[in-house]
Design an enzyme around this catalytic site. Structure first.
Site, PDB file in Angstrom:
ATOM      1  N   ARG A  75     -15.074 -53.134  39.341  1.00  0.00           N
ATOM      2  CA  ARG A  75     -14.950 -52.932  37.893  1.00  0.00           C
ATOM      3  C   ARG A  75     -16.279 -52.357  37.417  1.00  0.00           C
ATOM      4  O   ARG A  75     -17.240 -52.243  38.164  1.00  0.00           O
ATOM      5  CB  ARG A  75     -14.528 -54.207  37.148  1.00  0.00           C
ATOM      6  CG  ARG A  75     -14.890 -55.544  37.702  1.00  0.00           C
ATOM      7  CD  ARG A  75     -16.349 -55.819  37.739  1.00  0.00           C
ATOM      8  NE  ARG A  75     -16.972 -55.599  36.444  1.00  0.00           N
ATOM      9  CZ  ARG A  75     -18.249 -55.353  36.274  1.00  0.00           C
ATOM     10  NH1 ARG A  75     -19.076 -55.263  37.327  1.00  0.00           N
ATOM     11  NH2 ARG A  75     -18.763 -55.150  35.078  1.00  0.00           N
ATOM     12  N   GLY A  76     -16.339 -52.018  36.115  1.00  0.00           N
ATOM     13  CA  GLY A  76     -17.518 -51.330  35.589  1.00  0.00           C
ATOM     14  C   GLY A  76     -17.224 -49.836  35.608  1.00  0.00           C
ATOM     15  O   GLY A  76     -16.777 -49.288  36.637  1.00  0.00           O
ATOM     16  N   ALA A  77     -17.472 -49.168  34.463  1.00  0.00           N
ATOM     17  CA  ALA A  77     -17.010 -47.784  34.301  1.00  0.00           C
ATOM     18  C   ALA A  77     -17.464 -46.830  35.419  1.00  0.00           C
ATOM     19  O   ALA A  77     -16.629 -46.146  36.035  1.00  0.00           O
ATOM     20  CB  ALA A  77     -17.431 -47.270  32.926  1.00  0.00           C
TER      21      ALA A  77
ATOM     22  N   ASP B 186     -18.151 -48.171  28.266  1.00  0.00           N
ATOM     23  CA  ASP B 186     -16.973 -47.656  28.983  1.00  0.00           C
ATOM     24  C   ASP B 186     -16.546 -46.294  28.477  1.00  0.00           C
ATOM     25  O   ASP B 186     -15.951 -45.505  29.207  1.00  0.00           O
ATOM     26  CB  ASP B 186     -15.816 -48.646  28.873  1.00  0.00           C
ATOM     27  CG  ASP B 186     -16.061 -49.805  29.813  1.00  0.00           C
ATOM     28  OD1 ASP B 186     -16.820 -50.708  29.444  1.00  0.00           O
ATOM     29  OD2 ASP B 186     -15.544 -49.762  30.947  1.00  0.00           O
TER      30      ASP B 186
ATOM     31  N   ASN C 196     -17.178 -50.978  24.784  1.00  0.00           N
ATOM     32  CA  ASN C 196     -17.754 -51.741  25.895  1.00  0.00           C
ATOM     33  C   ASN C 196     -17.058 -53.098  25.921  1.00  0.00           C
ATOM     34  O   ASN C 196     -16.195 -53.391  25.082  1.00  0.00           O
ATOM     35  CB  ASN C 196     -19.273 -51.884  25.718  1.00  0.00           C
ATOM     36  CG  ASN C 196     -19.940 -52.444  26.968  1.00  0.00           C
ATOM     37  OD1 ASN C 196     -19.704 -51.947  28.081  1.00  0.00           O
ATOM     38  ND2 ASN C 196     -20.753 -53.472  26.829  1.00  0.00           N
ATOM     39  N   LYS C 197     -17.416 -53.907  26.888  1.00  0.00           N
ATOM     40  CA  LYS C 197     -16.768 -55.205  27.088  1.00  0.00           C
ATOM     41  C   LYS C 197     -16.609 -55.981  25.787  1.00  0.00           C
ATOM     42  O   LYS C 197     -17.522 -56.006  24.963  1.00  0.00           O
ATOM     43  CB  LYS C 197     -17.606 -55.991  28.102  1.00  0.00           C
ATOM     44  CG  LYS C 197     -17.146 -57.395  28.409  1.00  0.00           C
ATOM     45  CD  LYS C 197     -15.690 -57.506  28.824  1.00  0.00           C
ATOM     46  CE  LYS C 197     -15.283 -56.558  29.936  1.00  0.00           C
ATOM     47  NZ  LYS C 197     -13.794 -56.454  30.067  1.00  0.00           N
TER      48      LYS C 197
ATOM     49  N   ARG D  62      -6.858 -48.263  34.806  1.00  0.00           N
ATOM     50  CA  ARG D  62      -7.534 -48.886  33.651  1.00  0.00           C
ATOM     51  C   ARG D  62      -7.772 -47.773  32.624  1.00  0.00           C
ATOM     52  O   ARG D  62      -8.359 -46.749  32.958  1.00  0.00           O
ATOM     53  CB  ARG D  62      -8.834 -49.567  34.074  1.00  0.00           C
ATOM     54  CG  ARG D  62      -8.577 -50.783  34.981  1.00  0.00           C
ATOM     55  CD  ARG D  62      -9.776 -51.693  35.088  1.00  0.00           C
ATOM     56  NE  ARG D  62      -9.994 -52.475  33.888  1.00  0.00           N
ATOM     57  CZ  ARG D  62     -11.110 -53.172  33.674  1.00  0.00           C
ATOM     58  NH1 ARG D  62     -12.097 -53.140  34.554  1.00  0.00           N
ATOM     59  NH2 ARG D  62     -11.249 -53.885  32.579  1.00  0.00           N
TER      60      ARG D  62
END
Ligand code: MRU
Length: 327
Positions: A46-48, A218, A228-229, A80
C-alpha cells in the site's frame, strides 16, 4: 533500510506482506496481473508510489505471460481508485512496446521513485525546524514507496543532516498504518518515535511541542487540494489552529493536473469490518452501519508547502505545480 518493499526477480514480483507487520516479516510472490491487483486491493502492498511501482510490474508480468493487456491494465487500475500513481505508472508501462521494454519501464519507475524520495528528503529537510517535534500520519515511508519514503524521507534527511528532531506518529485508525508500519519502519532504522492515538494530535499540536507536520499524498489536484489517508484533514485543521506549518511531501507522479480540485478526487470506501472489528474481534454492536472512507481531502489553503523531487510549491499552487510537472 533493512527491508525491501518490493523486488522483481526471476520473473516474479516479491512483496513484503504489510498486513502481517510488525509481528511477522513475510513475503508473498505474485506472477500475474490478477494476483498483483489482488495484492494491491488486499493491502499486501500500500502507499501511493509503492502501488504505482507494483502495478507497473503487474502489467509487465501480464505482457511476459501473454495475458490480455487491456484487461490486465483495467484490473490493476481498479484495484484502488484514489492514488493516481497507479494510473500514471500503468500509462507509462503501457506506452512501451514488447514485454522486455515494459519490464524495463517498470524497473525505471521503481528506480526513479527511490531517487525521487531522496530528493524530496533533501528539499524537505531544509524546511524542518531544528530541535522541534515532527508529527506524521499514516505511513509515507520506505514501505509506501520504492524505499526511503516521502514524509519519512523528509524526516530521515532532516536527521541525517544533523537536525535534532523528535518524531511523533499518529496510530492512523482504522488500519493502523502509523502503529503497525511507521513505528516499525523507523525503529528498524534506530529512529526513536512516539506513537499517539489520532485523537491526541490536536492537543499535542496545541502544546507547542511540534515544529511541523509532514504527510504524504495519494493525489494532489491542480489547485493543491490533497487527498491522503483519512485523518489528514482534521490534522491540517488542528495544525492551522496551532499555527504549525503543515507540509505535504510527494513525487510529481502524485500530482494530477487533470483533476481540477479536491472535489473531483475519487475516494475509496473500505469494508465495515475495519471499523467494527479490532483484528478479528468485533468491538461494535452487531447491525451498526459504518462510514469508512480510506482518504480525505485537505484544502490547499491549509498547506504551508508541497515538497516534490523537483522543488517546493507554495500558494497559489496551480502555476507552481504545473511548472514542476512540466519541468
Ligand atoms: O491506504 P494506504 O495505506 O495505501 O494509504 C497510504 C497513504 O495515505 C499515504 O500517506 C500515501 O499513499 C503516501 S505514501 C508515500
Amino acid at each position: 533500510m533493512s527491508f525491501r518493499t518490493l523486488e522483481f526477480r526471476d520473473g516474479a514480483l516479491t512483496l513484503l506482506d504489510q498486513r502481517k507487520l510488525p509481528s511477522a516479516v513475510e513475503y508473498i510472490t505474485v506472477t500475474s496481473a490478477r494476483e498483483t491487483a489482488q495484492a494491491i486491493k488486499d493491502m499486501v502492498v500500500r502507499g501511493a508510489p509503492a502501488i504505482g511501482c507494483t502495478a507497473a510490474y503487474g502489467l509487465a508480468l501480464a505482457a511476459l505471460h501473454g495475458e490480455d493487456l487491456a484487461e490486465a491494465a483495467d484490473l490493476l487500475r481498479r484495484a484502488r481508485p484514489t492514488a493516481v500513481n497507479l494510473a500514471w505508472a500503468l500509462e507509462r508501462v503501457g506506452r512501451a512496446r514488447g514485454a522486455e521494454a515494459m519490464l524495463a519501464e517498470a524497473r525505471a519507475i521503481e528506480e526513479e521513485d527511490l531517487a525521487s524520495c531522496k530528493s524530496i528528503g533533501r528539499f524537505g529537510a531544509a524546511l524542518v525546524p531544528d530541535g522541534a517535534g515532527i508529527l506524521t500520519h499514516c505511513n509515507a515511508g520506505g514501505l509506501a514507496t520504492a524505499g526511503y519514503g516521502t514524509a519519512l524521507g523528509v524526516i530521515r534527511a532532516a536527521l541525517e543532516s544533523g537536525k535534532k528532531c523528535t518524531v511523533f506518529a499518529d496510530e492512523t485508525r482504522p488500519w493502523l498504518q502509523g502503529a503497525r508500519l511507521t513505528a516499525w519502519e523507523l525503529l528498524q532504522d534506530g529512529i526513536p518515535v512516539t506513537l499517539l492515538p489520532d485523537v491526541a494530535a490536536a492537543s499535542l499540536l496545541a502544546s507547542g511541542r511540534i515544529g511541523c507536520v509532514v504527510v504524504g499524498a495519494d493525489r494532489i489536484a491542480r489547485n493543491g487540494d490533497t487527498a491522503n489517508k483519512i485523518g489528514t484533514y482534521p490534522l491540517a485543521l488542528a495544525a492551522h489552529a496551532a499555527s504549525v506549518p503543515f507540509f505535504v511531501a510527494a513525487p510529481t507522479s502524485t500530482i494530477d493536473l487533470g483533476t481540477l480540485t479536491g472535489k473531483d478526487i475519487p475516494i475509496e470506501q473500505r469494508g465495515a469490518e475495519e471499523v467494527t472489528h479490532l483484528g478479528k474481534s468485533r468491538v461494535a454492536a452487531e447491525g451498526v452501519q459504518v462510514f469508512n472512507p480510506a482518504f480525505d481531502v485537505t484544502p490547499a489553503r491549509y498547506l504551508a508547502a508541497i515538497i516534490t523531487e523537483r522543488g517546493i510549491a507554495r500558494a497559489p499552487y496551480a502555476p507552481g505545480l504545473a511548472a514542476l510537472c512540466h519541468h
